[in-house]
Structures are given as structure tokens and as C-alpha cells.
Design a protein around this motif. Structure first.
Motif, PDB file in Angstrom:
ATOM      1  N   ARG A  16     -15.509  -7.635  -7.579  1.00  0.00           N
ATOM      2  CA  ARG A  16     -16.788  -7.527  -6.869  1.00  0.00           C
ATOM      3  C   ARG A  16     -17.835  -6.846  -7.744  1.00  0.00           C
ATOM      4  N   TYR A  22     -12.601   3.405 -10.730  1.00  0.00           N
ATOM      5  CA  TYR A  22     -12.248   1.998 -10.888  1.00  0.00           C
ATOM      6  C   TYR A  22     -11.199   1.814 -11.983  1.00  0.00           C
ATOM      7  N   ARG A  69     -10.920  -6.184  -5.650  1.00  0.00           N
ATOM      8  CA  ARG A  69     -11.949  -5.143  -5.484  1.00  0.00           C
ATOM      9  C   ARG A  69     -12.808  -5.025  -6.728  1.00  0.00           C
TER      10      ARG A  69
END
Length: 223
Positions: free
Chosen positions: A164, A145, A161
Motif C-alpha cells: 500500500r 515497516y 500492507r
């Protein structure tokens, strides 16, 4: 004799070097007269039977490892890593606020929430930091990430993304480096310092091989 549980996941044994290190931990503990058993998710109910828990699975507050750490801590067991350390070290926002508090040099960083996620804000970030910038989810380790973006389209795609996983994301100026520092602290004292070298030609650790499920990792240099 101390009864030690070593919490692991199946992926900890997928790499031969890591599997070898785990066996070395076990052999050393047993040589010193202690009991050392590997514990998987299915064995969490066994935690109260041990005196200490050593966690080798990824220590992320969103993962099972944190549940193990917190459970052991509440039961009064010795545990590495302890839950408070996991919460601070795994959370980029906590880290940078501590850097700021103690005046530790740091990469120019801002925190962006969902309400601030709009066209003008993205433009201002690129004006402030230049292109590219690095976007991170607050809870991340081993470059998961963590993405580099150079335009608004990719910025929006990555940010959506990461939102989330969290209400905030971390945005940083891109500052290339050949290595990351890793410092191990035990009981308030520095245990080791090492450099995680970047894979050749890459800008971060854990880069996925093209067309393959495996990752590329750089070498480690101990100091």
C-alpha cells in the motif's frame, strides 16, 4: 549572524532526551551568535526568511520533512538533511543498488513487485533465504515497516500492507545482529560513527511495548 530554522514535529519533544538535545542545539547556536528557532508545519511559509534549515523530524520522502528540505534547497538555503540525501538514504532499493555498484558487503536481498507476489515466488524466497525472512517497505526508518515472517500466511499479510506504500518491497535473509551502524556524513566527510544497540532480547529497534503505546529503544555507542 545566521538565521537557522530547526524543523520539528510535536513528537520530537515527547522524549526527554531528545527534547534536551534540541535545547542544546538552540543554546549552542545562540552562544555562537546565531538565531535559532523551532519551526513546525504551521510555519513552513516562514522558510524564505531563514539562511539555513536543520531538520530534526523524521526524514522520509513521504513526510513533511522532505517538503521542507526540498523547499529550502530550491530557495538556495543551507539544509541538513538535503533532499537528495533523504531520497537515497531513506530508500532501501537505492541503498542496495549503491552497495552493489561499489561492492559493499550487504545482506542477501531481493526486490519484489506486485506482479511477482504469488505462491511459487514466496516458496522460492524461503528456499533461497531460509526461515524467517525480513520484509521491509522501501521507505523506512527506525525499524518502521520492518517485519520478520516465517510462513506464507504472515508473508502475504505483511507484504499486502507494505504494498500500500510502494510498488516494491524489500525481502532479506534474516541475519541476527546486536547492533546497527549509523554513519553521519556532512559535506562529503564522515562526521561521526556510532552503533545503535538492539534492545535486550529483541531483533530490531523501536519494538512496541506489549499493551502500551511506547517503544523500546537500545542504547547508542559512539566510536
Amino acid at each position: 549572524m545566521t538565521r537557522i530554522a530547526c524543523f520539528v514535529e510535536k513528537y520530537n519533544f515527547s522524549n526527554s532526551m531528545e527534547a534536551g538535545a534540541l535545547q542544546s542545539f538552540k543554546q549552542t547556536a545562540e552562544h555562537l551568535g546565531h538565531e535559532f528557532n523551532f519551526m513546525f508545519r504551521s510555519g513552513l511559509s516562514e522558510i524564505p526568511k531563514y539562511d539555513a534549515v536543520f531538520i530534526r523530524a523524521t526524514t522520509d520522502p513521504l513526510y513533511t520533512a522532505y517538503v521542507v528540505s526540498r523547499t529550502a534547497w530550491v530557495l538556495g538555503l543551507k539544509v541538513v538533511d538535503d533532499p537528495e540525501s533523504i531520497k537515497v538514504c531513506a530508500n532501501k532499493i537505492h541503498q542496495y543498488k549503491l552497495f552493489e555498484k561499489y561492492n559493499v558487503p550487504r545482506i542477501p536481498t531481493i526486490f519484489l513487485n506486485k506482479e511477482e507476489f504469488h505462491h511459487r515466488q514466496i516458496e522460492e524466497i524461503f528456499e533461497l533465504f531460509g526461515k524467517p525472512v525480513v520484509i521491509k517497505a522501501p521507505y523506512t526508518s527506525f525499524s518502521k515497516y520492518v517485519e520478520k515472517v516465517s510462513c506464507e500466511t504472515s508473508f502475504r499479510e505483511v507484504a499486502k500492507r507494505f504494498f500500500r506504500r510502494s510498488d516494491y518491497i524489500v525481502v532479506q535473509k534474516f541475519m541476527p545482529s546486536h547492533f546497527d551502524w549509523r554513519v553521519g556524513v556532512l559535506n562529503g566527510e564522515v562526521l561521526y560513527v556510532c552503533k545503535y544497540m538492539m534492545p535486550k532480547g529483541k531483533w530490531k529497534h523501536g519494538v512496541k511495548r506489549r499493551g502500551k503505546p511506547s517503544f523500546i529503544w537500545g542504547r547508542t555507542v559512539t566510536l
